[in-house]
Design a protein around this motif. Sequence first.
Motif, PDB file in Angstrom:
ATOM      1  N   ALA A 282       0.830  -1.206   0.000  1.00 19.52           N
ATOM      2  CA  ALA A 282       0.000   0.000   0.000  1.00 19.52           C
ATOM      3  C   ALA A 282       0.865   1.257   0.000  1.00 19.52           C
ATOM      4  N   GLU A 283       1.965   1.222   0.761  1.00 20.07           N
ATOM      5  CA  GLU A 283       2.897   2.360   0.757  1.00 20.07           C
ATOM      6  C   GLU A 283       3.521   2.551  -0.622  1.00 20.07           C
ATOM      7  N   LEU A 284       3.853   1.455  -1.281  1.00 20.10           N
ATOM      8  CA  LEU A 284       4.392   1.557  -2.635  1.00 20.10           C
ATOM      9  C   LEU A 284       3.337   2.143  -3.571  1.00 20.10           C
ATOM     10  N   SER A 285       2.094   1.724  -3.403  1.00 23.71           N
ATOM     11  CA  SER A 285       1.002   2.274  -4.222  1.00 23.71           C
ATOM     12  C   SER A 285       0.885   3.782  -4.015  1.00 23.71           C
ATOM     13  N   GLY A 337      14.026 -11.036 -14.125  1.00 23.32           N
ATOM     14  CA  GLY A 337      14.709 -10.405 -13.001  1.00 23.32           C
ATOM     15  C   GLY A 337      14.051  -9.134 -12.505  1.00 23.32           C
ATOM     16  N   GLU A 338      13.024  -8.629 -13.213  1.00 23.93           N
ATOM     17  CA  GLU A 338      12.324  -7.425 -12.766  1.00 23.93           C
ATOM     18  C   GLU A 338      11.200  -7.828 -11.815  1.00 23.93           C
ATOM     19  N   ILE A 339      11.197  -7.228 -10.636  1.00 23.33           N
ATOM     20  CA  ILE A 339      10.172  -7.537  -9.644  1.00 23.33           C
ATOM     21  C   ILE A 339       8.868  -6.876 -10.051  1.00 23.33           C
ATOM     22  N   ARG A 340       7.796  -7.640  -9.990  1.00 25.94           N
ATOM     23  CA  ARG A 340       6.462  -7.129 -10.305  1.00 25.94           C
ATOM     24  C   ARG A 340       5.632  -7.140  -9.023  1.00 25.94           C
ATOM     25  N   PHE A 341       5.031  -6.006  -8.704  1.00 32.52           N
ATOM     26  CA  PHE A 341       4.294  -5.855  -7.461  1.00 32.52           C
ATOM     27  C   PHE A 341       2.796  -5.718  -7.740  1.00 32.52           C
ATOM     28  N   VAL A 342       1.991  -6.317  -6.856  1.00 29.57           N
ATOM     29  CA  VAL A 342       0.558  -6.046  -6.891  1.00 29.57           C
ATOM     30  C   VAL A 342       0.339  -4.755  -6.117  1.00 29.57           C
ATOM     31  N   VAL A 343      -0.152  -3.748  -6.806  1.00 36.30           N
ATOM     32  CA  VAL A 343      -0.394  -2.447  -6.186  1.00 36.30           C
ATOM     33  C   VAL A 343      -1.882  -2.132  -6.248  1.00 36.30           C
ATOM     34  N   ILE A 344      -2.314  -1.204  -5.411  1.00 37.65           N
ATOM     35  CA  ILE A 344      -3.713  -0.780  -5.402  1.00 37.65           C
ATOM     36  C   ILE A 344      -3.859   0.382  -6.373  1.00 37.65           C
ATOM     37  N   ASP A 345      -4.550   0.133  -7.449  1.00 40.06           N
ATOM     38  CA  ASP A 345      -4.747   1.122  -8.517  1.00 40.06           C
ATOM     39  C   ASP A 345      -6.054   1.864  -8.266  1.00 40.06           C
ATOM     40  N   GLY A 346      -6.155   2.450  -7.082  1.00 35.09           N
ATOM     41  CA  GLY A 346      -7.402   3.054  -6.633  1.00 35.09           C
ATOM     42  C   GLY A 346      -8.145   2.055  -5.765  1.00 35.09           C
TER      43      GLY A 346
END
Length: 370
Positions: A282-285, A337-346
């Motif tokens: 959530a902080e990353l979002s 090698g690229e990290i993919r994050f689940v973020v809250i898009d709203g």
Amino acid sequence: MQGISFAQQVSIDLGERSYPILIGSGLLDDPAVYEGAKPGTQALIVTNTVVAPLYAERLAGVLARRHSAVRTLALPDGEQFKTWETLNLVFDALLSSSADRKTTLYALGGGVVGDMTGFAAACYMRGVPFVQVPTTLLAQVDSSVGGKTAVNHPLGKNMIGAFYQPQRVVCDLDVLKTLPPRELSAGLAEVIKYGPIADMGLLDWLETNMEALRACEISALAHAVKRSCQIKADVVGADERESGLRAILNFGHTFGHAIEAGMGYGAWLHGEGVGAGMVMAAELSRELGLVDAAFVQRLKALIHRAGLPTRGAILDENDNAGRYLQLMRVDKKAESGEIRFVVIDGPGRAAVRGAPDALVRAVIDRCCAA
């Protein structure tokens, strides 16, 4: 289903591999709930040393009406035993009893038991039927549903496994009353995640009913389990093998899995890692401009009320963020090698995105600070 005091059903729609999730009170002892599973000459109940004394004999008594022989295997308890060596104990039990393709495996336990039993079922004779009988909240709302099976590797959680669907999932809410408070809280993490990614109405409901859930009130548990399973069923039905949409179910897991692996499997419960991981995600979002600080604080407060950690673990005193990044690069969502994050898009929506290492480092440093 006569004899069941309360029952609801959610269906996983996967064509010929579709199956029901049965949710209710008193299901464990009712033979009617197992009738849809394929009958066979043998049954093997796979459980663990904690759950076996509580429920294995009861389940065996019910299954004896359906199978000519019922055996029970109690595995050692804990995430640290989710390994190839433990998995081989299941194969040993099957082979020593001359189990054939009609043998049905019953996973009686939490997520570790369910994942390993499902993986064993997928592998033995290239596939035998299995039934999930989850005994933890985490397993009932998440890991028993959707057909993900796996064991851990020292370098990554759940990296070795298969997609393999059960015949059905039997969620008896009464068994949750024997869960230690820490285990119940761990399960609440997987309930909470469904709100930010798919249903803000559920988040509202959780804020009102958190104390009822922690007190194991059956009506509250029934709603939480059913709504969680409905959301997961919709996602799995649209993307069974996690080629796109299903990845959103891993909200908080990229950070959380790094905590589990970095601390040593079993030091943090899976749900505890997810709880802290959701705060970090959530902080990353917020850093990406997708949600505001008020949303992050609201989610953090709910996670705290669930009895879960809201601060990440220190994995390396010298370069903590570097250790997180190292572990997250072997996450299943990572690409080249690229990290993919689940973020809250709203609020109520999720997306999978990359982020600059420097930004991720800043989030980790802030979320792991004392």
